[in-house]
Design a protein around this motif. Structure first.
Motif, PDB file in Angstrom:
ATOM      1  N   TRP A 172     -69.575  55.886  47.337  1.00  0.00           N
ATOM      2  CA  TRP A 172     -68.624  55.158  48.058  1.00  0.00           C
ATOM      3  C   TRP A 172     -68.831  53.762  48.276  1.00  0.00           C
ATOM      4  CZ3 TRP A 172     -71.265  59.566  50.110  1.00  0.00           C
ATOM      5  CH2 TRP A 172     -72.390  59.337  51.098  1.00  0.00           C
ATOM      6  N   SER A 209     -62.813  54.126  47.819  1.00  0.00           N
ATOM      7  CA  SER A 209     -61.643  54.825  48.225  1.00  0.00           C
ATOM      8  C   SER A 209     -62.344  56.311  48.866  1.00  0.00           C
ATOM      9  CB  SER A 209     -60.723  55.370  47.238  1.00  0.00           C
ATOM     10  OG  SER A 209     -61.293  55.704  46.112  1.00  0.00           O
ATOM     11  N   LEU A 210     -63.550  56.431  48.198  1.00  0.00           N
ATOM     12  CA  LEU A 210     -64.232  57.609  48.747  1.00  0.00           C
ATOM     13  C   LEU A 210     -64.522  57.734  50.109  1.00  0.00           C
ATOM     14  CD1 LEU A 210     -66.619  57.891  45.590  1.00  0.00           C
ATOM     15  CD2 LEU A 210     -64.237  58.929  45.738  1.00  0.00           C
ATOM     16  N   ALA A 211     -64.655  59.047  50.576  1.00  0.00           N
ATOM     17  CA  ALA A 211     -64.971  59.334  52.053  1.00  0.00           C
ATOM     18  C   ALA A 211     -66.517  59.112  52.076  1.00  0.00           C
ATOM     19  CB  ALA A 211     -64.459  60.630  52.454  1.00  0.00           C
ATOM     20  N   PRO A 212     -67.167  58.334  52.855  1.00  0.00           N
ATOM     21  CA  PRO A 212     -68.580  58.165  52.977  1.00  0.00           C
ATOM     22  C   PRO A 212     -69.277  59.465  53.753  1.00  0.00           C
ATOM     23  CG  PRO A 212     -67.631  56.776  54.653  1.00  0.00           C
ATOM     24  CD  PRO A 212     -66.734  57.474  53.985  1.00  0.00           C
ATOM     25  N   LEU A 213     -69.183  60.602  52.834  1.00  0.00           N
ATOM     26  CA  LEU A 213     -69.687  61.931  53.623  1.00  0.00           C
ATOM     27  C   LEU A 213     -71.027  62.296  52.841  1.00  0.00           C
ATOM     28  CD1 LEU A 213     -66.331  63.822  53.725  1.00  0.00           C
ATOM     29  CD2 LEU A 213     -67.765  63.074  55.981  1.00  0.00           C
TER      30      LEU A 213
END
Lengths: 538, 538
Positions: free
Chosen positions: B296, B301-305
């Motif tokens: 991310w 756009s990615l979820a920072p999980l």
């Protein structure tokens, strides 16, 4: 003359407001400040309606109020009544409310007090905190018109998820607040409640679309308010009213049950977040109280990111965006930035200049994505009632491209958006800048009905970066903030905005700034804003 | 007869394949199994090309291989050469590849070995692991045609982000794999590379669109492969080839640099994820190796999980979806579910029935959102080259509504999707079901060119839930898996699929199942799948 059908409909909503306004706390007409009195922000102190204790309650942060309630030094009822009184007076002066919920709020406060009496504990982190609520945030059984006459018939079937969670955390809802027609003005006027004005200067705008919230915070009608933001609608109102506001990264805060034309439009997301009257701490309190309840378990589109506890530190770099290269900020804003820079440097914070990166591209993307259907959705709702379309509504609708986008053209803009977002993020990392300090708007609060340039806030919507707005403590002063006579506008909109700056017209308007962090770094951004605001205000 | 221009273009890609195929490891034509030999899955053992050690290398998990390389018991070069040999033979039997990268892979393996020699350490968690790569995943300087003749002219300007991260983790890329025209078949045929077949029964399909990957896993041409999935394209191939596959929740895995028609379409997202030849562990290894690098920070756009470490346990409830209420599964699949149920119960796992919830609504949403432009985007690419449109391409395009959606109609489907997703999630919680065990497809691997019903996988795409596919260890047996003579189809598509089941045609096809977890519970789903697969296979 007979009323038109839309006027009859609008009157239903006006009646709700009139009936619900607590009469017992109204200041007699002859004791109100004259129409010529522009700055009424402190009038509650002289109103004779609030006791000294009540004035002091309304000037505390929610964080401090909760601490006092936890110690038994204040009851929820005292707190709620104090803010209800202040809100009633605020309404007389600013026309910021759409509906009062005094009886329900007091009843709820009593329940909270009973719970505390019995258990010695608070219900939750927002125990007894009155929160004002932007009108389009659904409240069960109440009109939810979103600024449209045609939607006065909409009665919410349940509370918005955010409201449910805040209530579980102990919050009390005492007043609902005004918003502009279509929600797409940085101003606050509609054909239902009419125009809301700014407590610091009643010839100026409280901003919008969360303009009622802005006025509510500026007059301290509540320590916290719920706003929404797709182009600056939390941040403009916070800035113009000397208050605090937070635009979270999208997909962190629950949005279910908030009514907006064009539901399902996901290319540029409207987000919900807090405004606060008295401090950055309260923005954190609000976010934490909501996100700690794991809203993604109900609203599954949300990113399941717990609210991190971030300790404020001073090890970060602030880049100052002096000018976005499109529209030059007015003198008071530049003064605010210079003042902040000096204070931050003196406090040992690393400060550099931030060269804006393609803010014109950002505006092309965001403005195109606001109305990919050429605002047909919104125009249909306006046509349904036949209410007049206000000039700033037309102004915003004209952001749209001449023809509706096809689905595939919309996809192309999504791609542009993603590329721009990633490039901006990469640039912040490459330049070693953690936070960007910038104007919130081209100037201080604009004159009523004149707000036309949104890109100091909208840029962060398209980039989906979290922002905190805070007051510098300075206000506009015509003797200092003179026209930059030598300035040569670089384009037509720059010229238009330049000409709007007539120093005498903005007397006393708060000078606020906006601190923007990286995508999804909401916690860090609030923590840094706390440090920055304290230094700047010290 | 003169070649058509699209054939000339297609030949360019065929030549790349022909030239890059390692000649030194080809099995002489007369030593190959006859065309009548359907099951060739184990042929590598008898090929005379691989040593016993090499056979054993190719049958280990990536997890085990890395452990051996860490101890110095294997070199990366040995590992890569073993899989290259197996892949070369696999290509002779299955036509699964579009390009070999043998020299580069061996050179990279030598670098890794040198690094290990020097430091005593591995480069990363995928050190020396050969990974096969679906063709439309961009590799710098190479053709990236995505199954379209017209796109053979596309040369990737850089590696896909996922490839970059896997490479940093130590992976080696040795072969690129086939995919169907338009990528929208659960089958694997195009006008460039032609038809890929199934190693367990060469009259059957390896599935699609990651069909080359499916065959690669089934024949053990690599321990891990990169697939993509918007309707079952990882899971069908994994199931049909007796392999493992994982469809992650969207916005967790980096997707930049993967080429798909209709970029910017976000209503139903294509996701990228791993297939594995030998075990669930390797799915976890792949995910961890990528997400630990915080993609991310580049693809915003990615979820920072972060990738959570979840210890496998047995404290969960599995709901068995026996039938989706639309198309009845074929007998071997039902047998697989019964077998799994018995084993799970014996092992102390709580098992209940899962009543499907509006899978017809789910299909309406997902199928509408695949081609809101009536596949005009895809048809234009096909028209550009003039290549023939394959029947399964037409089949998929016909999922679209008769007319293009407007942007606002698309919004309405987004709203339906969100409501359905939230309702399904709430139902799993209300019923106390943690994971749903279901068919991956109506039957085992379908006959070539016949795959038409996707909704056992696509339902989880629209619900955006993570799924693991694993083999039960059983295979289709006409003497056991007889036609359900008494069954009365409930609708036309059910009848169509029911008639396709002629037991003798599916001999030896693996019986696989799909375990689905909750939205964003990727780690938990893999951990549970490890437990479930081990119990079922024991």
């Amino acid at each position: 003359m007979a009323l038109k059908s839309w006027e009859i409909e609008a009157n239903k909503s006006k009646e709700v407001l009139a009936k619900s306004t607590p009469k017992q706390w109204l200041v007699p007409e002859d004791k109100l400040p004259s129409a010529e009195t522009l700055n009424v922000a402190d009038f509650a102190r002289q109103s004779g309606i609030l006791s000294g204790k009540e004035v002091s309650i309304t000037e505390m942060t929610a964080t401090a109020l909760v601490a006092k309630m936890e110690k038994g030094e204040l009851t929820a009822e005292e707190v709620v009544v104090a803010f209800l009184k202040r809100a009633t007076i605020g309404q007389q002066l600013l026309n910021f409310a759409t509906e009062f919920m005094a009886d329900e709020a007091i009843a709820r406060a009593k329940e909270l007090d009973a719970y505390y009496e019995k258990t010695g504990k608070l219900v939750g982190p927002l125990h007894g905190i009155p929160i004002s609520v932007k009108e389009h945030v659904g409240l069960k059984g109440r009109i939810c018109h979103t600024g449209y006459v045609a939607w006065i018939k909409n009665i919410a079937t349940e509370d918005a998820l955010l409201v449910q969670l805040l209530e579980k955390a102990g919050a009390v809802f005492h007043v609902r607040t005004n918003e502009p027609q279509s929600l797409m003005h940085l101003d606050c006027n509609n054909n239902i409640t009419g125009m809301t004005v700014n407590p610091y200067n009643r010839k100026l705008s409280p901003g919008g679309s969360s303009g009622g919230e802005g006025a509510s915070m500026g007059f301290k009608c509540a320590p916290l308010g719920i706003g929404t933001d797709i182009g600056g609608s939390i941040r403009g109102p916070a800035a113009f009213n000397g208050a605090y506001g937070f635009r979270p990264t999208a997909l962190r805060m629950p949005y279910d049950g908030i009514n907006l034309a064009g539901d399902g439009q996901e290319s540029i997301r409207c987000v919900v977040g807090p405004l606060a009257a008295a401090g950055v701490d309260d923005l954190e309190l609000f976010q934490r109280a909501v996100i700690d309840q794991e809203p993604w378990e109900i609203e599954t589109s949300l990113a399941p990111l717990p609210w991190k506890r971030v300790a404020p530190g001073k090890e970060f770099t602030v880049g100052i965006l002096w000018d976005d290269g499109i529209v030059h900020p007015h003198p008071p804003i530049t003064r605010g930035l210079q003042y902040a820079k000096k204070k931050l440097e003196a406090a040992g914070i690393k400060v550099v200049d931030w060269e804006p990166f393609k803010h014109d591209l950002g505006w092309d993307i965001v403005s195109t994505l606001y109305f990919p259907d050429v605002a047909e959705t919104q125009r249909a709702i306006l046509a349904e009632s036949g209410e007049p379309v206000l000039p700033l509504t037309e102004w915003a609708f004209n952001y749209a491209k001449p023809k509706p986008l096809t689905v595939t053209e919309n996809w192309e803009y999504n791609v542009k958006r993603e590329k721009y977002r990633a490039a901006y993020h990469a640039l912040m990392k490459a330049r070693g800048v953690d936070y960007i300090l910038s104007p919130t708007f081209v100037g201080v609060a604009p004159e009523l009905g004149t707000s036309q340039y949104w890109n100091y806030t909208a840029i962060w919507n398209i980039l989906d970066q979290p922002c905190v707005v805070f007051p510098t403590g300075l206000v506009q002063d015509p003797t200092i903030d003179k026209v930059e006579e030598a300035y040569v506008p670089r384009n037509k909109q720059d010229e238009r905005e330049f000409k709007k700056y007539v120093p005498e017209r903005f007397v006393g308007a708060p000078i606020a700034l906006q601190l923007t962090g990286k995508h999804f770094r909401d916690e860090e951004t609030i923590a840094a804003a706390k440090v920055v605001a304290e230094i700047v205000q010290s």
